[in-house]
Design an enzyme around this catalytic site. Structure first.
Site, PDB file in Angstrom:
ATOM      1  CB  SER A 144     -15.842  24.561  14.620  1.00  0.00           C
ATOM      2  OG  SER A 144     -15.582  22.976  14.888  1.00  0.00           O
ATOM      3  CG  HIS A 195     -19.118  21.787  11.936  1.00  0.00           C
ATOM      4  ND1 HIS A 195     -18.464  21.672  10.738  1.00  0.00           N
ATOM      5  CD2 HIS A 195     -18.302  22.172  12.948  1.00  0.00           C
ATOM      6  CE1 HIS A 195     -17.167  21.944  11.113  1.00  0.00           C
ATOM      7  NE2 HIS A 195     -17.053  22.113  12.399  1.00  0.00           N
TER       8      HIS A 195
END
Length: 303
Positions: A144, A195
């Site tokens: 991610s 992230h």
């Protein structure tokens, strides 16, 4: 190795269905290869989740630098894999079409490694600033962070447009920042630092330093020269027309109109509820305290 749960392969089956719906011949080669590698390593992992995840403790203190490569290519379970790979399918296909396979593969390798390094720097910095060593113990796993970087880069090469976040249209220019905080608020166990590292790496590329460094390292091959050869990587469907990913009405109905992030949150809840895992035994997506997880597994073993 974390045991696979019975009936826990629905995400993997849906991923296979998604790939067949698009058609393997319509997926550009580098994107398809990365998808295949992630699926293979999910089915035959090189290490368990706790042995593959990357943290300051493991990578820097214990000098286990191989985790920078292992962590982004391993996933907690099939839902984790599914939503990351669906996101890669759309972002990767679009970017590879725009940049060409050679530059895109170069970009993907660079972004993957740089995101891991930036994550370690952020975690070390937070540990120093807050005098809280838990940041150095948080262990990240999954693709991610790289996807957040690709989101920023994709918005750079394909400007404009909006992203629907929880029913609210948000400009793509700021969508990644809104998603960063929304995901963290809705599911605190996800990888906020990872992230954030991905977003920063994406900005390093679009604002110049990383892109210029890549061009310099590549020598006489610049991004424009890579682009000049991108037709070699262009694909057409059986009709002979362009068959790159387009919005699919059936897919929209299947996902209930949810954004990638909303689908991801629903998958987390569904996966955990389906398995009936107690809250204190759940392996959080993205970042976990490696030592705490070891203790939990020892307790389950003793029981």
């Amino acid at each position: 190795m974390r045991p696979r749960q019975r009936g826990g392969h629905l995400g993997l089956l849906l991923l296979g269905y998604q790939l067949l719906q698009m058609g393997l011949d319509n997926i550009p080669p580098v994107t398809l290869a990365v998808l295949a590698l992630n699926i293979y390593l999910f089915l035959a992992p090189l290490a368990s989740s706790i042995q593959a995840c990357v943290s300051v403790q493991q990578a820097c203190w214990n000098r286990d630098w191989r985790r920078l490569l292992l962590a982004p290519l391993h996933h907690v379970d099939d839902w984790h894999l599914y939503f990351n790979m669906v996101s890669l399918l759309w972002k990767g296909s679009r970017l590879e079409r725009r940049l060409g396979g050679a530059w895109f593969s170069y970009l993907l390798i660079t972004v993957t490694l740089t995101t891991g390094v930036v994550y370690l720097l952020l975690a070390m910095g937070l540990s120093e600033l807050t005098q809280d060593s838990s940041y150095s113990l948080q262990c990240a796993i999954g693709f991610s962070g790289v996807l957040f970087a690709l989101k920023v880069i994709n918005n750079y090469y394909n400007p404009g447009g909006v992203t629907n976040l929880m029913g609210i249209p948000v400009s793509n220019q700021i969508a990644c920042w809104v998603e960063l905080f929304l995901i963290h608020l809705l599911s605190p166990g996800t990888s906020f630092i990872g992230h954030l590292a991905g977003i920063l790496v994406g900005l390093l590329y679009v604002k110049g330093p990383l892109k210029v460094t890549m061009q310099t390292f590549a020598g006489f091959l610049t991004s424009d020269q890579f682009n000049a050869g991108r037709q070699y990587y262009s694909y057409t469907g059986h009709s002979g027309q362009s068959a790159w990913p387009q919005p699919n009405p059936e897919l929209h109905a299947y996902t209930g109109g949810l954004s990638e992030e909303e689908q991801y949150e629903e998958a987390i809840r569904a996966s955990l509820n389906e398995r009936g895992v107690a809250p204190h035994d759940r392996m959080l997506y993205g970042f976990v305290n490696a030592e705490e997880l070891r203790q939990r597994r020892l307790q389950r073993f003793d029981q």
